[in-house]
Enzyme design. Structure first.
Site, PDB file in Angstrom:
ATOM      1  N   LYS A  10       0.823  -1.215   0.000  1.00 35.19           N
ATOM      2  CA  LYS A  10       0.000   0.000   0.000  1.00 35.19           C
ATOM      3  C   LYS A  10       0.862   1.273   0.000  1.00 35.19           C
ATOM      4  O   LYS A  10       2.064   1.222   0.286  1.00 35.19           O
ATOM      5  CB  LYS A  10      -0.933  -0.032   1.213  1.00 35.19           C
ATOM      6  CG  LYS A  10      -2.000  -1.124   1.138  1.00 35.19           C
ATOM      7  CD  LYS A  10      -2.972  -1.030   2.317  1.00 35.19           C
ATOM      8  CE  LYS A  10      -4.076  -2.067   2.217  1.00 35.19           C
ATOM      9  NZ  LYS A  10      -5.034  -1.955   3.350  1.00 35.19           N
ATOM     10  N   TYR A  50     -12.441  -1.398  -3.773  1.00 33.78           N
ATOM     11  CA  TYR A  50     -12.961  -1.614  -2.413  1.00 33.78           C
ATOM     12  C   TYR A  50     -14.493  -1.535  -2.360  1.00 33.78           C
ATOM     13  O   TYR A  50     -15.049  -1.253  -1.304  1.00 33.78           O
ATOM     14  CB  TYR A  50     -12.347  -0.594  -1.452  1.00 33.78           C
ATOM     15  CG  TYR A  50     -10.949  -0.970  -0.984  1.00 33.78           C
ATOM     16  CD1 TYR A  50     -10.718  -2.140  -0.260  1.00 33.78           C
ATOM     17  CD2 TYR A  50      -9.862  -0.140  -1.240  1.00 33.78           C
ATOM     18  CE1 TYR A  50      -9.450  -2.478   0.185  1.00 33.78           C
ATOM     19  CE2 TYR A  50      -8.585  -0.479  -0.792  1.00 33.78           C
ATOM     20  CZ  TYR A  50      -8.391  -1.645  -0.079  1.00 33.78           C
ATOM     21  OH  TYR A  50      -7.137  -1.976   0.377  1.00 33.78           O
ATOM     22  N   ASN A 113      -2.047   0.303   6.743  1.00 30.39           N
ATOM     23  CA  ASN A 113      -1.550  -0.963   7.297  1.00 30.39           C
ATOM     24  C   ASN A 113      -0.697  -1.766   6.307  1.00 30.39           C
ATOM     25  O   ASN A 113      -0.633  -2.984   6.383  1.00 30.39           O
ATOM     26  CB  ASN A 113      -2.709  -1.780   7.883  1.00 30.39           C
ATOM     27  CG  ASN A 113      -3.763  -2.121   6.848  1.00 30.39           C
ATOM     28  OD1 ASN A 113      -3.610  -1.789   5.669  1.00 30.39           O
ATOM     29  ND2 ASN A 113      -4.817  -2.789   7.274  1.00 30.39           N
ATOM     30  N   HIS A 116      -2.225  -5.389   1.437  1.00 28.36           N
ATOM     31  CA  HIS A 116      -3.550  -5.958   1.189  1.00 28.36           C
ATOM     32  C   HIS A 116      -3.398  -7.415   0.764  1.00 28.36           C
ATOM     33  O   HIS A 116      -2.406  -7.773   0.125  1.00 28.36           O
ATOM     34  CB  HIS A 116      -4.253  -5.199   0.058  1.00 28.36           C
ATOM     35  CG  HIS A 116      -5.493  -5.901  -0.445  1.00 28.36           C
ATOM     36  ND1 HIS A 116      -6.731  -5.733   0.144  1.00 28.36           N
ATOM     37  CD2 HIS A 116      -5.657  -6.823  -1.433  1.00 28.36           C
ATOM     38  CE1 HIS A 116      -7.605  -6.522  -0.481  1.00 28.36           C
ATOM     39  NE2 HIS A 116      -6.986  -7.192  -1.445  1.00 28.36           N
ATOM     40  N   GLU A 127     -10.168  -9.683  -7.762  1.00 27.86           N
ATOM     41  CA  GLU A 127      -9.083  -8.718  -7.536  1.00 27.86           C
ATOM     42  C   GLU A 127      -7.910  -8.880  -8.516  1.00 27.86           C
ATOM     43  O   GLU A 127      -7.309  -7.881  -8.922  1.00 27.86           O
ATOM     44  CB  GLU A 127      -8.582  -8.835  -6.100  1.00 27.86           C
ATOM     45  CG  GLU A 127      -9.642  -8.404  -5.100  1.00 27.86           C
ATOM     46  CD  GLU A 127      -9.169  -8.448  -3.652  1.00 27.86           C
ATOM     47  OE1 GLU A 127      -9.857  -7.871  -2.797  1.00 27.86           O
ATOM     48  OE2 GLU A 127      -8.111  -9.053  -3.367  1.00 27.86           O
TER      49      GLU A 127
HETATM   50  P1  IDP Z   1      -8.107  -6.500   5.522  1.00 32.06           P
HETATM   51  O1  IDP Z   1      -7.271  -5.560   4.668  1.00 32.06           O
HETATM   52  O2  IDP Z   1      -7.315  -7.021   6.700  1.00 32.06           O
HETATM   53  O3  IDP Z   1      -8.764  -7.586   4.729  1.00 32.06           O
HETATM   54  P2  IDP Z   1     -10.704  -5.199   5.637  1.00 32.06           P
HETATM   55  O4  IDP Z   1     -11.661  -5.345   6.758  1.00 32.06           O
HETATM   56  O5  IDP Z   1     -11.005  -5.892   4.352  1.00 32.06           O
HETATM   57  O6  IDP Z   1      -9.250  -5.603   6.180  1.00 32.06           O
HETATM   58  O7  IDP Z   1     -10.554  -3.652   5.367  1.00 32.06           O
HETATM   59  C1  IDP Z   1      -9.939  -3.176   4.187  1.00 32.06           C
HETATM   60  C2  IDP Z   1      -8.982  -2.059   4.562  1.00 32.06           C
HETATM   61  O8  IDP Z   1      -9.745  -0.968   5.087  1.00 32.06           O
HETATM   62  C3  IDP Z   1      -7.997  -2.384   5.689  1.00 32.06           C
HETATM   63  O9  IDP Z   1      -6.862  -3.096   5.255  1.00 32.06           O
HETATM   64  C4  IDP Z   1      -7.647  -1.009   6.189  1.00 32.06           C
HETATM   65  O10 IDP Z   1      -6.743  -0.349   5.297  1.00 32.06           O
HETATM   66  C5  IDP Z   1      -9.008  -0.313   6.110  1.00 32.06           C
HETATM   67  N1  IDP Z   1      -9.772  -0.424   7.357  1.00 32.06           N
HETATM   68  C6  IDP Z   1     -10.376  -1.535   7.870  1.00 32.06           C
HETATM   69  N2  IDP Z   1     -11.004  -1.270   9.033  1.00 32.06           N
HETATM   70  C7  IDP Z   1     -10.798   0.050   9.253  1.00 32.06           C
HETATM   71  C8  IDP Z   1     -11.209   0.935  10.298  1.00 32.06           C
HETATM   72  O11 IDP Z   1     -11.891   0.550  11.261  1.00 32.06           O
HETATM   73  N3  IDP Z   1     -10.810   2.245  10.182  1.00 32.06           N
HETATM   74  C9  IDP Z   1     -10.053   2.693   9.127  1.00 32.06           C
HETATM   75  N4  IDP Z   1      -9.666   1.894   8.129  1.00 32.06           N
HETATM   76  C10 IDP Z   1     -10.020   0.593   8.179  1.00 32.06           C
HETATM   77 MG    MG Z   2     -10.168  -7.397   3.212  1.00 35.38          MG
END
Ligand code: IDP
Ligand code: MG
Length: 140
Positions: A10, A50, A113, A116, A127
């Site tokens: 990312k 997304y 984070n 992905h 994807e």
């Molecule tokens: P993942 O990437 O671990 O699969 P997902 O729930 O699919 O997590 O969420 C997609 C992305 O959205 C996350 O990787 C993160 O960048 C962002 N995200 C998820 N939950 C939150 C939140 O509570 N606040 C802000 N960003 C979030």
């Molecule tokens: Mg996800």
């Protein structure tokens, strides 16, 4: 079972200059990188990627974050690649990520984070072609 997954380094991780370290972990983890490119997503491209999160409160912020700079989508292949890549990534919130995971070591926040990964075969099937044409994927 040999499987493919879509990974993204990312924008936060690319900006920090840790893309190479993350790719080294991918290779050391036994994945083969079948495709990779550096791209800077538009807002529409991030929103489309997304779309599954369109009703979440963090959707707009997430799409803005993903367009703040270039990122590196990749196709990874390996045994049980979807689950194994998610294990190597660590928990979504780096505060909950296990020691030795990429998010533990490189993520800044639950949003920024670092990486992905597809979460299921159907997700990978959406994807991977979102970013890569067949001719850009190099089986070996
Ligand atoms: P993942 O990437 O671990 O699969 P997902 O729930 O699919 O997590 O969420 C997609 C992305 O959205 C996350 O990787 C993160 O960048 C962002 N995200 C998820 N939950 C939150 C939140 O509570 N606040 C802000 N960003 C979030
Ligand atoms: Mg996800």
């Amino acid at each position: 079972m040999k499987q493919r997954t879509l990974a993204i380094i990312k924008p936060d991780a690319v900006a920090k200059g840790v893309a190479g370290k993350i790719m080294a972990r991918i290779e050391e983890g036994g994945f083969t990188i079948l495709a990779a490119k550096l791209i800077h997503m538009t807002d529409a491209q991030a929103r489309g990627f997304y779309i599954v999160h369109k009703d979440k409160p963090f959707y707009a912020s997430l799409c803005s974050f993903m367009t703040q700079g270039p990122c590196i989508p990749m196709v990874l292949e390996g045994d049980n690649a979807i689950a194994r890549w998610r294990d190597l990534m660590g928990a979504t919130n780096p505060a909950n990520a296990a020691a030795g995971t990429i998010r533990k070591d490189f993520a800044s926040s639950i949003e920024a984070n670092a990486v992905h990964g597809s979460d299921a075969p159907e997700t990978a099937a959406f994807e991977i072609p979102y970013f890569f044409a067949s001719l850009e994927i190099h089986p070996r």
